[in-house]
Design a protein around this motif. Sequence first.
Motif, PDB file in Angstrom:
ATOM      1  N   ASP A  93     -55.135  72.013  -9.679  1.00 53.25           N
ATOM      2  CA  ASP A  93     -55.318  70.783 -10.447  1.00 53.25           C
ATOM      3  C   ASP A  93     -56.747  70.777 -10.977  1.00 53.25           C
ATOM      4  O   ASP A  93     -57.657  71.293 -10.307  1.00 53.25           O
ATOM      5  CB  ASP A  93     -55.094  69.549  -9.576  1.00 53.25           C
ATOM      6  CG  ASP A  93     -53.641  69.388  -9.127  1.00 53.25           C
ATOM      7  OD1 ASP A  93     -52.754  70.067  -9.678  1.00 53.25           O
ATOM      8  OD2 ASP A  93     -53.404  68.569  -8.227  1.00 53.25           O
ATOM      9  N   ALA A  94     -56.959  70.201 -12.150  1.00 49.96           N
ATOM     10  CA  ALA A  94     -58.283  70.269 -12.760  1.00 49.96           C
ATOM     11  C   ALA A  94     -58.599  68.999 -13.534  1.00 49.96           C
ATOM     12  O   ALA A  94     -57.707  68.213 -13.871  1.00 49.96           O
ATOM     13  CB  ALA A  94     -58.364  71.481 -13.692  1.00 49.96           C
ATOM     14  N   THR A  95     -59.880  68.845 -13.824  1.00 44.81           N
ATOM     15  CA  THR A  95     -60.369  67.763 -14.668  1.00 44.81           C
ATOM     16  C   THR A  95     -61.199  68.365 -15.776  1.00 44.81           C
ATOM     17  O   THR A  95     -62.064  69.209 -15.530  1.00 44.81           O
ATOM     18  CB  THR A  95     -61.230  66.762 -13.859  1.00 44.81           C
ATOM     19  OG1 THR A  95     -60.424  66.190 -12.830  1.00 44.81           O
ATOM     20  CG2 THR A  95     -61.776  65.656 -14.745  1.00 44.81           C
ATOM     21  N   LEU A  96     -60.931  67.927 -17.009  1.00 50.59           N
ATOM     22  CA  LEU A  96     -61.721  68.316 -18.178  1.00 50.59           C
ATOM     23  C   LEU A  96     -62.641  67.146 -18.502  1.00 50.59           C
ATOM     24  O   LEU A  96     -62.176  66.001 -18.579  1.00 50.59           O
ATOM     25  CB  LEU A  96     -60.794  68.601 -19.355  1.00 50.59           C
ATOM     26  CG  LEU A  96     -61.433  69.017 -20.678  1.00 50.59           C
ATOM     27  CD1 LEU A  96     -60.451  69.873 -21.468  1.00 50.59           C
ATOM     28  CD2 LEU A  96     -61.878  67.840 -21.517  1.00 50.59           C
ATOM     29  N   VAL A  97     -63.935  67.406 -18.658  1.00 46.57           N
ATOM     30  CA  VAL A  97     -64.914  66.387 -19.045  1.00 46.57           C
ATOM     31  C   VAL A  97     -65.558  66.849 -20.349  1.00 46.57           C
ATOM     32  O   VAL A  97     -66.235  67.885 -20.372  1.00 46.57           O
ATOM     33  CB  VAL A  97     -66.005  66.197 -17.962  1.00 46.57           C
ATOM     34  CG1 VAL A  97     -67.009  65.133 -18.404  1.00 46.57           C
ATOM     35  CG2 VAL A  97     -65.394  65.846 -16.622  1.00 46.57           C
TER      36      VAL A  97
ATOM     37  N   GLU B 208     -65.495  61.376 -22.165  1.00 49.25           N
ATOM     38  CA  GLU B 208     -64.178  61.032 -21.640  1.00 49.25           C
ATOM     39  C   GLU B 208     -63.684  62.213 -20.813  1.00 49.25           C
ATOM     40  O   GLU B 208     -64.151  63.339 -20.978  1.00 49.25           O
ATOM     41  CB  GLU B 208     -63.189  60.737 -22.769  1.00 49.25           C
ATOM     42  CG  GLU B 208     -63.542  59.493 -23.553  1.00 49.25           C
ATOM     43  CD  GLU B 208     -62.570  59.203 -24.679  1.00 49.25           C
ATOM     44  OE1 GLU B 208     -62.580  58.052 -25.152  1.00 49.25           O
ATOM     45  OE2 GLU B 208     -61.806  60.094 -25.104  1.00 49.25           O
ATOM     46  N   HIS B 209     -62.741  61.927 -19.905  1.00 46.87           N
ATOM     47  CA  HIS B 209     -62.204  63.008 -19.086  1.00 46.87           C
ATOM     48  C   HIS B 209     -60.689  62.898 -18.992  1.00 46.87           C
ATOM     49  O   HIS B 209     -60.110  61.848 -19.261  1.00 46.87           O
ATOM     50  CB  HIS B 209     -62.855  63.023 -17.693  1.00 46.87           C
ATOM     51  CG  HIS B 209     -62.516  61.858 -16.846  1.00 46.87           C
ATOM     52  ND1 HIS B 209     -63.121  60.631 -16.964  1.00 46.87           N
ATOM     53  CD2 HIS B 209     -61.620  61.731 -15.837  1.00 46.87           C
ATOM     54  CE1 HIS B 209     -62.633  59.793 -16.077  1.00 46.87           C
ATOM     55  NE2 HIS B 209     -61.714  60.427 -15.379  1.00 46.87           N
ATOM     56  N   LEU B 210     -60.085  64.015 -18.620  1.00 46.31           N
ATOM     57  CA  LEU B 210     -58.631  64.123 -18.545  1.00 46.31           C
ATOM     58  C   LEU B 210     -58.282  65.005 -17.361  1.00 46.31           C
ATOM     59  O   LEU B 210     -58.819  66.106 -17.223  1.00 46.31           O
ATOM     60  CB  LEU B 210     -58.104  64.759 -19.842  1.00 46.31           C
ATOM     61  CG  LEU B 210     -56.636  65.118 -19.890  1.00 46.31           C
ATOM     62  CD1 LEU B 210     -55.833  63.872 -20.254  1.00 46.31           C
ATOM     63  CD2 LEU B 210     -56.385  66.202 -20.917  1.00 46.31           C
ATOM     64  N   ARG B 211     -57.395  64.506 -16.489  1.00 45.72           N
ATOM     65  CA  ARG B 211     -56.920  65.311 -15.357  1.00 45.72           C
ATOM     66  C   ARG B 211     -55.606  65.960 -15.742  1.00 45.72           C
ATOM     67  O   ARG B 211     -54.798  65.362 -16.455  1.00 45.72           O
ATOM     68  CB  ARG B 211     -56.711  64.429 -14.127  1.00 45.72           C
ATOM     69  CG  ARG B 211     -58.017  63.997 -13.503  1.00 45.72           C
ATOM     70  CD  ARG B 211     -57.879  63.422 -12.103  1.00 45.72           C
ATOM     71  NE  ARG B 211     -56.998  64.105 -11.175  1.00 45.72           N
ATOM     72  CZ  ARG B 211     -57.295  65.225 -10.491  1.00 45.72           C
ATOM     73  NH1 ARG B 211     -58.454  65.812 -10.662  1.00 45.72           N
ATOM     74  NH2 ARG B 211     -56.423  65.754  -9.647  1.00 45.72           N
TER      75      ARG B 211
ATOM     76  N   ILE C 162     -64.745  72.209 -17.067  1.00 43.96           N
ATOM     77  CA  ILE C 162     -63.506  72.211 -16.309  1.00 43.96           C
ATOM     78  C   ILE C 162     -63.919  72.249 -14.852  1.00 43.96           C
ATOM     79  O   ILE C 162     -64.648  73.146 -14.416  1.00 43.96           O
ATOM     80  CB  ILE C 162     -62.626  73.434 -16.648  1.00 43.96           C
ATOM     81  CG1 ILE C 162     -62.183  73.391 -18.101  1.00 43.96           C
ATOM     82  CG2 ILE C 162     -61.427  73.509 -15.685  1.00 43.96           C
ATOM     83  CD1 ILE C 162     -61.252  72.231 -18.449  1.00 43.96           C
TER      84      ILE C 162
ATOM     85  N   ARG D 238     -62.439  72.303 -11.083  1.00 42.30           N
ATOM     86  CA  ARG D 238     -61.187  72.529 -10.343  1.00 42.30           C
ATOM     87  C   ARG D 238     -61.458  73.108  -8.973  1.00 42.30           C
ATOM     88  O   ARG D 238     -62.500  73.614  -8.696  1.00 42.30           O
ATOM     89  CB  ARG D 238     -60.229  73.419 -11.123  1.00 42.30           C
ATOM     90  CG  ARG D 238     -60.801  74.776 -11.511  1.00 42.30           C
ATOM     91  CD  ARG D 238     -59.834  75.513 -12.386  1.00 42.30           C
ATOM     92  NE  ARG D 238     -60.309  76.868 -12.599  1.00 42.30           N
ATOM     93  CZ  ARG D 238     -59.825  77.689 -13.497  1.00 42.30           C
ATOM     94  NH1 ARG D 238     -58.866  77.280 -14.283  1.00 42.30           N
ATOM     95  NH2 ARG D 238     -60.280  78.900 -13.631  1.00 42.30           N
TER      96      ARG D 238
END
Length: 97
Positions: A48-52, A73-76, A95, A97
């Motif tokens: 699983d990851a988060t993009l910032v 903004e970020h997106l998981r 990224i 993770r």
Amino acid sequence: MYQVKKTIKTQAYDQLTITKLVKTDHLEILAISLEKGTVFPEHTSPTDATLVLLEGDIVFHIHGEDHEVKPLEHLRFPKEEKHWVEAFENSKFLIIR
């Protein structure tokens, strides 16, 4: 002991550039730059990851949906799901993770 690094700040916009900032047994942080008009081709993440998004304007494509991401903004997103990213402007993101 402590050192401020300018890796992200100086990372060039040369189509797609990926730099590993941190790698441990439990965490990986990647700095990615995408030149305007460049596509980070379809791929998956092993965890699983988060993009910032730090700067620029990108669209994150996953499950047939488009998610525009703006600076700070970020997106998981989940592991092993195919996705791809397109840059509308020169963009830099992390990224985690």
